[in-house]
Write a protein that holds these residues in place. Structure first.
Motif, mmCIF file in Angstrom:
data_model
loop_
_atom_site.group_PDB
_atom_site.id
_atom_site.type_symbol
_atom_site.label_atom_id
_atom_site.label_comp_id
_atom_site.label_asym_id
_atom_site.label_seq_id
_atom_site.Cartn_x
_atom_site.Cartn_y
_atom_site.Cartn_z
ATOM 1 N N LYS A 10 1.764 9.339 -5.551
ATOM 2 C CA LYS A 10 2.406 10.636 -5.322
ATOM 3 C C LYS A 10 3.262 11.011 -6.528
ATOM 4 O O LYS A 10 3.276 12.152 -6.966
ATOM 5 C CB LYS A 10 3.277 10.576 -4.061
ATOM 6 N N GLU A 11 4.011 10.010 -6.995
ATOM 7 C CA GLU A 11 4.879 10.243 -8.151
ATOM 8 C C GLU A 11 4.053 10.640 -9.379
ATOM 9 O O GLU A 11 4.375 11.599 -10.088
ATOM 10 C CB GLU A 11 5.658 8.947 -8.447
ATOM 11 N N LYS A 18 3.290 18.643 -12.822
ATOM 12 C CA LYS A 18 4.312 19.209 -13.701
ATOM 13 C C LYS A 18 3.759 19.359 -15.118
ATOM 14 O O LYS A 18 3.936 20.401 -15.768
ATOM 15 C CB LYS A 18 5.543 18.305 -13.701
ATOM 16 N N THR A 19 3.051 18.334 -15.609
ATOM 17 C CA THR A 19 2.468 18.378 -16.948
ATOM 18 C C THR A 19 1.403 19.465 -17.032
ATOM 19 O O THR A 19 1.332 20.206 -18.020
ATOM 20 C CB THR A 19 1.854 17.005 -17.318
ATOM 21 N N VAL A 20 0.571 19.598 -15.998
ATOM 22 C CA VAL A 20 -0.446 20.646 -15.973
ATOM 23 C C VAL A 20 0.224 22.016 -16.018
ATOM 24 O O VAL A 20 -0.214 22.917 -16.742
ATOM 25 C CB VAL A 20 -1.363 20.501 -14.728
ATOM 26 N N MET A 51 0.803 -1.175 0.000
ATOM 27 C CA MET A 51 0.000 0.000 0.000
ATOM 28 C C MET A 51 0.867 1.269 0.000
ATOM 29 O O MET A 51 0.511 2.232 -0.673
ATOM 30 C CB MET A 51 -0.879 -0.076 1.242
ATOM 31 N N GLU A 52 1.930 1.242 0.779
ATOM 32 C CA GLU A 52 2.828 2.362 0.785
ATOM 33 C C GLU A 52 3.455 2.544 -0.586
ATOM 34 O O GLU A 52 3.697 3.658 -1.043
ATOM 35 C CB GLU A 52 3.925 2.156 1.837
ATOM 36 N N ARG A 53 3.709 1.409 -1.196
ATOM 37 C CA ARG A 53 4.280 1.464 -2.531
ATOM 38 C C ARG A 53 3.298 2.085 -3.518
ATOM 39 O O ARG A 53 3.666 2.924 -4.341
ATOM 40 C CB ARG A 53 4.623 0.038 -2.945
ATOM 41 N N GLU A 54 2.052 1.700 -3.411
ATOM 42 C CA GLU A 54 1.021 2.289 -4.274
ATOM 43 C C GLU A 54 0.872 3.787 -3.985
ATOM 44 O O GLU A 54 0.706 4.589 -4.908
ATOM 45 C CB GLU A 54 -0.314 1.576 -4.070
ATOM 46 N N LEU A 55 0.931 4.116 -2.712
ATOM 47 C CA LEU A 55 0.829 5.513 -2.323
ATOM 48 C C LEU A 55 1.997 6.307 -2.909
ATOM 49 O O LEU A 55 1.830 7.423 -3.408
ATOM 50 C CB LEU A 55 0.794 5.642 -0.794
ATOM 51 N N GLY A 56 3.180 5.738 -2.898
ATOM 52 C CA GLY A 56 4.355 6.376 -3.472
ATOM 53 C C GLY A 56 4.195 6.563 -4.978
ATOM 54 O O GLY A 56 4.566 7.596 -5.542
ATOM 55 N N GLN A 57 3.637 5.523 -5.612
ATOM 56 C CA GLN A 57 3.411 5.612 -7.071
ATOM 57 C C GLN A 57 2.375 6.702 -7.384
ATOM 58 O O GLN A 57 2.533 7.460 -8.338
ATOM 59 C CB GLN A 57 2.941 4.266 -7.620
#
Length: 140
Positions: free
Chosen positions: A9-10, A17-19, A1-7
């Motif tokens: 966030k990324e 940045k794109t916006v 879940m933390e990994r998904e949360l990190g993804q």
């Protein structure tokens, strides 16, 4: 879940940045659109001014042509009066020959690409000068 949360966030950061880049592009496009509108207005204004100048130029050319015709008529009358030695307002054959010679000198310097028809001119000179003068004055 933390990994998904990190993804997430990324991805969220990349999206921000794109916006930001897209907002910059939109702003640049809006500035470009405004610049193009200003150019179009300037072109339209310039074309209108050019049309006015062309019309004024045509009027000036017409006036110059009228002035040239009047000057030519005035010169022809002056030459006719000068060659009419006896002052009877009728040109003799000798006076007509002199008139042709004087007019031809001026005519050739005026228009090298045209020639005077001496026979037609001589015939026209048989008409009393007062009639020719009246016609020339009326043409002015």
């Amino acid at each position: 879940m933390e990994r998904e949360l990190g993804q997430y966030k990324e991805q969220n950061e990349r999206l921000h940045k794109t916006v930001g880049e897209l907002e910059g592009s939109v702003k640049n496009l809006q500035e470009l659109e405004q610049t193009l509108k200003e150019i179009k207005m300037m072109e339209s204004s310039t074309l209108d001014e050019l049309e006015v100048q062309l019309q004024e130029q045509k009027e000036i050319e017409d006036q110059l042509e009228d002035n040239l015709v009047a000057e030519i008529c005035q010169n022809v009358i002056s030459i006719c009066l000068a060659v009419d030695k006896d002052g009877d307002m009728n040109l003799s054959d000798d006076e007509i020959a002199l008139l042709i010679a004087k007019i031809q000198v001026g005519f050739n310097s005026f228009s090298a690409s045209r020639e005077m028809n001496k026979d037609n001119f001589s015939h026209a000179c048989k008409i009393p000068c007062i009639v020719i003068f009246s016609l020339l004055v009326a043409l002015q």
